[in-house]
Write a protein that holds these residues in place. Structure first.
Motif, PDB file in Angstrom:
ATOM      1  N   LEU A  79       4.140  10.609  -1.740  1.00 32.33           N
ATOM      2  CA  LEU A  79       5.391  10.806  -1.003  1.00 32.33           C
ATOM      3  C   LEU A  79       6.364   9.663  -1.244  1.00 32.33           C
ATOM      4  CD1 LEU A  79       3.856  12.143   2.311  1.00 32.33           C
ATOM      5  CD2 LEU A  79       4.937  13.493   0.481  1.00 32.33           C
ATOM      6  N   ASP A  80       5.841   8.438  -1.278  1.00 33.82           N
ATOM      7  CA  ASP A  80       6.714   7.291  -1.537  1.00 33.82           C
ATOM      8  C   ASP A  80       7.345   7.386  -2.923  1.00 33.82           C
ATOM      9  OD1 ASP A  80       6.222   6.301   0.975  1.00 33.82           O
ATOM     10  OD2 ASP A  80       5.020   4.596   0.306  1.00 33.82           O
ATOM     11  N   ALA A  81       6.562   7.791  -3.918  1.00 32.93           N
ATOM     12  CA  ALA A  81       7.110   7.941  -5.275  1.00 32.93           C
ATOM     13  C   ALA A  81       8.183   9.026  -5.296  1.00 32.93           C
ATOM     14  CB  ALA A  81       5.985   8.259  -6.259  1.00 32.93           C
ATOM     15  N   LEU A  82       7.940  10.102  -4.584  1.00 30.31           N
ATOM     16  CA  LEU A  82       8.905  11.197  -4.528  1.00 30.31           C
ATOM     17  C   LEU A  82      10.195  10.752  -3.843  1.00 30.31           C
ATOM     18  CD1 LEU A  82       9.260  14.167  -5.281  1.00 30.31           C
ATOM     19  CD2 LEU A  82       8.174  14.762  -3.112  1.00 30.31           C
ATOM     20  N   VAL A  83      10.069  10.116  -2.677  1.00 28.76           N
ATOM     21  CA  VAL A  83      11.259   9.628  -1.958  1.00 28.76           C
ATOM     22  C   VAL A  83      12.007   8.619  -2.833  1.00 28.76           C
ATOM     23  CG1 VAL A  83      12.042   8.252   0.014  1.00 28.76           C
ATOM     24  CG2 VAL A  83      10.384  10.104   0.360  1.00 28.76           C
ATOM     25  N   ALA A  84      11.280   7.686  -3.439  1.00 29.47           N
ATOM     26  CA  ALA A  84      11.915   6.657  -4.262  1.00 29.47           C
ATOM     27  C   ALA A  84      12.700   7.268  -5.417  1.00 29.47           C
ATOM     28  CB  ALA A  84      10.866   5.685  -4.791  1.00 29.47           C
ATOM     29  N   SER A  85      12.210   8.382  -5.950  1.00 25.61           N
ATOM     30  CA  SER A  85      12.889   9.012  -7.079  1.00 25.61           C
ATOM     31  C   SER A  85      14.244   9.610  -6.686  1.00 25.61           C
ATOM     32  CB  SER A  85      11.997  10.080  -7.721  1.00 25.61           C
ATOM     33  OG  SER A  85      11.902  11.234  -6.907  1.00 25.61           O
ATOM     34  N   PHE A  86      14.499   9.759  -5.397  1.00 23.25           N
ATOM     35  CA  PHE A  86      15.771  10.322  -4.934  1.00 23.25           C
ATOM     36  C   PHE A  86      16.681   9.284  -4.281  1.00 23.25           C
ATOM     37  CE2 PHE A  86      13.256  14.060  -5.573  1.00 23.25           C
ATOM     38  CZ  PHE A  86      14.164  14.917  -6.167  1.00 23.25           C
ATOM     39  N   LEU A  87      16.263   8.028  -4.293  1.00 24.71           N
ATOM     40  CA  LEU A  87      17.127   6.965  -3.785  1.00 24.71           C
ATOM     41  C   LEU A  87      18.197   6.649  -4.826  1.00 24.71           C
ATOM     42  CD1 LEU A  87      14.490   4.550  -2.209  1.00 24.71           C
ATOM     43  CD2 LEU A  87      16.065   6.072  -0.998  1.00 24.71           C
ATOM     44  N   GLY A  88      19.314   6.182  -4.368  1.00 23.22           N
ATOM     45  CA  GLY A  88      20.399   5.836  -5.278  1.00 23.22           C
ATOM     46  C   GLY A  88      20.062   4.635  -6.142  1.00 23.22           C
ATOM     47  N   SER A  89      20.869   4.434  -7.142  1.00 20.86           N
ATOM     48  CA  SER A  89      20.699   3.310  -8.058  1.00 20.86           C
ATOM     49  C   SER A  89      20.696   1.991  -7.279  1.00 20.86           C
ATOM     50  CB  SER A  89      21.840   3.325  -9.071  1.00 20.86           C
ATOM     51  OG  SER A  89      21.726   2.230  -9.934  1.00 20.86           O
ATOM     52  N   GLY A  90      19.736   1.154  -7.587  1.00 23.26           N
ATOM     53  CA  GLY A  90      19.642  -0.135  -6.913  1.00 23.26           C
ATOM     54  C   GLY A  90      18.896  -0.103  -5.595  1.00 23.26           C
ATOM     55  N   TRP A  91      18.483   1.078  -5.166  1.00 23.79           N
ATOM     56  CA  TRP A  91      17.759   1.198  -3.909  1.00 23.79           C
ATOM     57  C   TRP A  91      16.265   1.336  -4.179  1.00 23.79           C
ATOM     58  CZ3 TRP A  91      18.906   1.188   1.293  1.00 23.79           C
ATOM     59  CH2 TRP A  91      20.248   0.987   1.600  1.00 23.79           C
ATOM     60  N   THR A  92      15.478   0.700  -3.310  1.00 26.00           N
ATOM     61  CA  THR A  92      14.028   0.816  -3.365  1.00 26.00           C
ATOM     62  C   THR A  92      13.533   1.149  -1.962  1.00 26.00           C
ATOM     63  OG1 THR A  92      13.650  -1.509  -2.835  1.00 26.00           O
ATOM     64  CG2 THR A  92      13.875  -0.948  -5.183  1.00 26.00           C
ATOM     65  N   LEU A  93      12.286   1.558  -1.866  1.00 29.24           N
ATOM     66  CA  LEU A  93      11.711   1.829  -0.543  1.00 29.24           C
ATOM     67  C   LEU A  93      11.764   0.597   0.336  1.00 29.24           C
ATOM     68  CD1 LEU A  93       8.569   3.954  -1.466  1.00 29.24           C
ATOM     69  CD2 LEU A  93      10.782   4.763  -0.637  1.00 29.24           C
ATOM     70  N   ASP A  94      11.650  -0.585  -0.259  1.00 30.37           N
ATOM     71  CA  ASP A  94      11.678  -1.834   0.513  1.00 30.37           C
ATOM     72  C   ASP A  94      13.017  -2.073   1.200  1.00 30.37           C
ATOM     73  OD1 ASP A  94       9.072  -2.378  -0.228  1.00 30.37           O
ATOM     74  OD2 ASP A  94       9.654  -3.640  -1.930  1.00 30.37           O
ATOM     75  N   ARG A  95      14.082  -1.464   0.707  1.00 29.17           N
ATOM     76  CA  ARG A  95      15.399  -1.628   1.332  1.00 29.17           C
ATOM     77  C   ARG A  95      15.580  -0.736   2.550  1.00 29.17           C
ATOM     78  NH1 ARG A  95      20.582  -1.715  -2.335  1.00 29.17           N
ATOM     79  NH2 ARG A  95      21.459  -2.110  -0.279  1.00 29.17           N
ATOM     80  N   LEU A  96      14.731   0.279   2.686  1.00 28.02           N
ATOM     81  CA  LEU A  96      14.822   1.170   3.843  1.00 28.02           C
ATOM     82  C   LEU A  96      14.164   0.507   5.044  1.00 28.02           C
ATOM     83  CD1 LEU A  96      13.732   4.530   2.173  1.00 28.02           C
ATOM     84  CD2 LEU A  96      16.067   3.764   2.671  1.00 28.02           C
ATOM     85  N   ASP A  97      14.730   0.698   6.225  1.00 29.22           N
ATOM     86  CA  ASP A  97      14.021   0.156   7.385  1.00 29.22           C
ATOM     87  C   ASP A  97      12.796   1.022   7.665  1.00 29.22           C
ATOM     88  OD1 ASP A  97      14.530   2.135   9.420  1.00 29.22           O
ATOM     89  OD2 ASP A  97      16.358   1.136  10.034  1.00 29.22           O
ATOM     90  N   ARG A  98      11.873   0.456   8.380  1.00 30.48           N
ATOM     91  CA  ARG A  98      10.557   1.075   8.569  1.00 30.48           C
ATOM     92  C   ARG A  98      10.644   2.464   9.195  1.00 30.48           C
ATOM     93  NH1 ARG A  98       6.766  -2.967  11.211  1.00 30.48           N
ATOM     94  NH2 ARG A  98       6.821  -3.817   9.115  1.00 30.48           N
ATOM     95  N   LEU A  99      11.513   2.644  10.172  1.00 25.17           N
ATOM     96  CA  LEU A  99      11.639   3.949  10.822  1.00 25.17           C
ATOM     97  C   LEU A  99      12.240   4.983   9.872  1.00 25.17           C
ATOM     98  CD1 LEU A  99      11.370   5.772  13.289  1.00 25.17           C
ATOM     99  CD2 LEU A  99      13.582   4.886  14.067  1.00 25.17           C
ATOM    100  N   MET A 100      13.275   4.598   9.134  1.00 22.60           N
ATOM    101  CA  MET A 100      13.889   5.522   8.176  1.00 22.60           C
ATOM    102  C   MET A 100      12.851   5.990   7.157  1.00 22.60           C
ATOM    103  SD  MET A 100      16.433   7.267   7.022  1.00 22.60           S
ATOM    104  CE  MET A 100      17.844   6.641   7.926  1.00 22.60           C
ATOM    105  N   LEU A 101      12.023   5.076   6.696  1.00 18.22           N
ATOM    106  CA  LEU A 101      10.996   5.436   5.722  1.00 18.22           C
ATOM    107  C   LEU A 101      10.034   6.475   6.295  1.00 18.22           C
ATOM    108  CD1 LEU A 101       9.669   5.124   2.975  1.00 18.22           C
ATOM    109  CD2 LEU A 101       8.496   3.081   3.856  1.00 18.22           C
ATOM    110  N   GLN A 102       9.688   6.353   7.566  1.00 24.37           N
ATOM    111  CA  GLN A 102       8.763   7.319   8.176  1.00 24.37           C
ATOM    112  C   GLN A 102       9.405   8.699   8.300  1.00 24.37           C
ATOM    113  OE1 GLN A 102       5.917   5.813   7.997  1.00 24.37           O
ATOM    114  NE2 GLN A 102       7.150   3.959   7.773  1.00 24.37           N
ATOM    115  N   ILE A 103      10.691   8.733   8.617  1.00 23.16           N
ATOM    116  CA  ILE A 103      11.413  10.012   8.687  1.00 23.16           C
ATOM    117  C   ILE A 103      11.389  10.691   7.318  1.00 23.16           C
ATOM    118  CG2 ILE A 103      13.686  11.087   9.017  1.00 23.16           C
ATOM    119  CD1 ILE A 103      14.229   8.863  11.142  1.00 23.16           C
TER     120      ILE A 103
END
Length: 158
Positions: A79-103
């Motif tokens: 799921l993390d790989a899938l979500v990360a593949s749809f983040l904008g350029s320059g964005w990583t999962l680490d830039r998301l706050d913890r709650l947003m990542l869970q959503i």
């Protein structure tokens, strides 16, 4: 019987409550590493449909809640790989706050693993979850990311 008091409407409310609780459980797990079995039991015993600070929480669809939590946790890397593949350029999962990542994780799980739930309903439901915690901009981010993700994993579904 009004439209809001139909069995179908009650089932939708119970699933909505399960989604919100699942995101909260995933957040708790991410924050404190509560073991999955204890986490689910705690939510069953003290959170789902409970009264908190004088307010009655909506009853949740427990089997659906259990599937969202256990399924998301079982497939975190995917799921993390899938979500990360749809983040904008320059964005990583680490830039998301913890709650947003869970959503996003829970929404991605439901899009990947629950074809019984229409894609548009999944996206809409997690936008509603985001509105419970965030302003319009963040809810729009959830909408855009999950909509694109959903279109990619549910090819052809309208």
């Amino acid at each position: 019987m009004t439209l809001e008091n139909t069995p179908a409407a009650d089932a939708r409310r119970r699933r909505s409550a399960a989604r919100l609780a699942a995101v909260q459980a995933l957040y708790q797990h991410a924050s404190s590493r509560t073991p999955q079995a204890r986490l689910i039991a705690e939510f069953h015993d003290h959170r789902l449909g409970a009264e908190v600070e004088g307010e009655q929480l909506s009853a949740a669809d427990q089997p659906f809640f259990d599937d969202l939590v256990s399924g998301t946790l079982a497939r975190l890397d995917e799921l993390d790989a899938l979500v990360a593949s749809f983040l904008g350029s320059g964005w990583t999962l680490d830039r998301l706050d913890r709650l947003m990542l869970q959503i996003l994780r829970a929404g991605a799980y439901e899009l990947v693993a629950r074809p019984d739930v229409p894609r548009a309903a999944v996206v809409s439901e997690y936008v509603d979850v985001a509105h419970a915690f965030y302003e319009k901009r963040e809810a729009g981010f959830v909408n855009a990311l999950l909509d694109r993700l959903g279109r990619s994993v549910r090819d052809g579904e309208g």
